[in-house]
Scaffold this motif. Structure first.
Motif, short mmCIF file in Angstrom:
data_model
loop_
_atom_site.label_atom_id
_atom_site.label_comp_id
_atom_site.label_asym_id
_atom_site.label_seq_id
_atom_site.Cartn_x
_atom_site.Cartn_y
_atom_site.Cartn_z
N GLN A 50 -0.49 9.13 9.97
CA GLN A 50 0.92 9.01 10.34
C GLN A 50 1.11 7.93 11.41
O GLN A 50 2.04 7.12 11.34
CB GLN A 50 1.46 10.35 10.84
CG GLN A 50 1.57 11.39 9.76
CD GLN A 50 1.89 12.78 10.31
OE1 GLN A 50 1.62 13.08 11.47
NE2 GLN A 50 2.47 13.62 9.47
N LEU A 51 0.22 7.89 12.38
CA LEU A 51 0.29 6.85 13.40
C LEU A 51 0.02 5.47 12.81
O LEU A 51 0.60 4.48 13.23
CB LEU A 51 -0.70 7.14 14.53
CG LEU A 51 -0.29 8.26 15.48
CD1 LEU A 51 -1.47 8.67 16.36
CD2 LEU A 51 0.89 7.82 16.33
N ARG A 52 -0.86 5.40 11.81
CA ARG A 52 -1.14 4.13 11.15
C ARG A 52 0.12 3.60 10.47
O ARG A 52 0.42 2.41 10.54
CB ARG A 52 -2.28 4.30 10.14
CG ARG A 52 -2.72 3.00 9.49
CD ARG A 52 -3.97 3.19 8.64
NE ARG A 52 -5.18 3.25 9.47
CZ ARG A 52 -5.77 4.35 9.96
NH1 ARG A 52 -5.28 5.53 9.70
NH2 ARG A 52 -6.85 4.30 10.69
N THR A 53 0.87 4.49 9.85
CA THR A 53 2.12 4.09 9.20
C THR A 53 3.10 3.53 10.24
O THR A 53 3.73 2.49 10.02
CB THR A 53 2.76 5.29 8.48
OG1 THR A 53 1.84 5.77 7.50
CG2 THR A 53 4.06 4.91 7.80
N ILE A 54 3.21 4.20 11.38
CA ILE A 54 4.12 3.75 12.43
C ILE A 54 3.67 2.41 13.01
O ILE A 54 4.48 1.50 13.19
CB ILE A 54 4.21 4.82 13.54
CG1 ILE A 54 4.90 6.07 13.00
CG2 ILE A 54 4.97 4.29 14.76
CD1 ILE A 54 4.80 7.28 13.90
N THR A 55 2.37 2.28 13.30
CA THR A 55 1.89 1.03 13.89
C THR A 55 2.02 -0.14 12.91
O THR A 55 2.35 -1.25 13.32
CB THR A 55 0.44 1.15 14.38
OG1 THR A 55 -0.40 1.59 13.31
CG2 THR A 55 0.32 2.11 15.54
N CYS A 56 1.82 0.11 11.64
CA CYS A 56 1.99 -0.95 10.64
C CYS A 56 3.46 -1.39 10.55
O CYS A 56 3.75 -2.58 10.45
CB CYS A 56 1.48 -0.51 9.28
SG CYS A 56 -0.31 -0.41 9.19
N ALA A 57 4.36 -0.42 10.59
CA ALA A 57 5.79 -0.75 10.53
C ALA A 57 6.21 -1.53 11.76
O ALA A 57 6.93 -2.54 11.66
CB ALA A 57 6.62 0.53 10.40
#
Length: 72
Positions: A50-57
């Motif tokens: 979930q954090l990976r999704t946020i950091t990528c966005a």
């Protein structure tokens, strides 16, 4: 320099390149750096994803404000 309104519900196409003031850009870069550190130390794989999704966005948004290649 004109201000580009932020409205995530619609996409405005203009001839004005995306821009952001330097202080806001550095604050967002610091936030991204902190989120990446938290993501990398997260022991729960689901929360890490979930954090990976946020950091990528967030990284994609910040990439819009990078100066063009070769710009001084």
């Amino acid at each position: 320099m004109p201000v580009i309104p932020f409205d995530p519900t619609r996409h405005i196409i203009r001839n004005v390149p995306a821009h952001i003031d330097i202080d806001s850009r550095w604050l967002l870069l610091a936030l991204l750096s902190d989120l990446v550190a938290i993501r990398d130390s997260e022991p729960d794989p689901q929360r890490a994803e979930q954090l990976r999704t946020i950091t990528c966005a967030l990284g994609a948004v910040l990439a819009r404000f990078e100066p063009p290649k070769g710009a001084a």
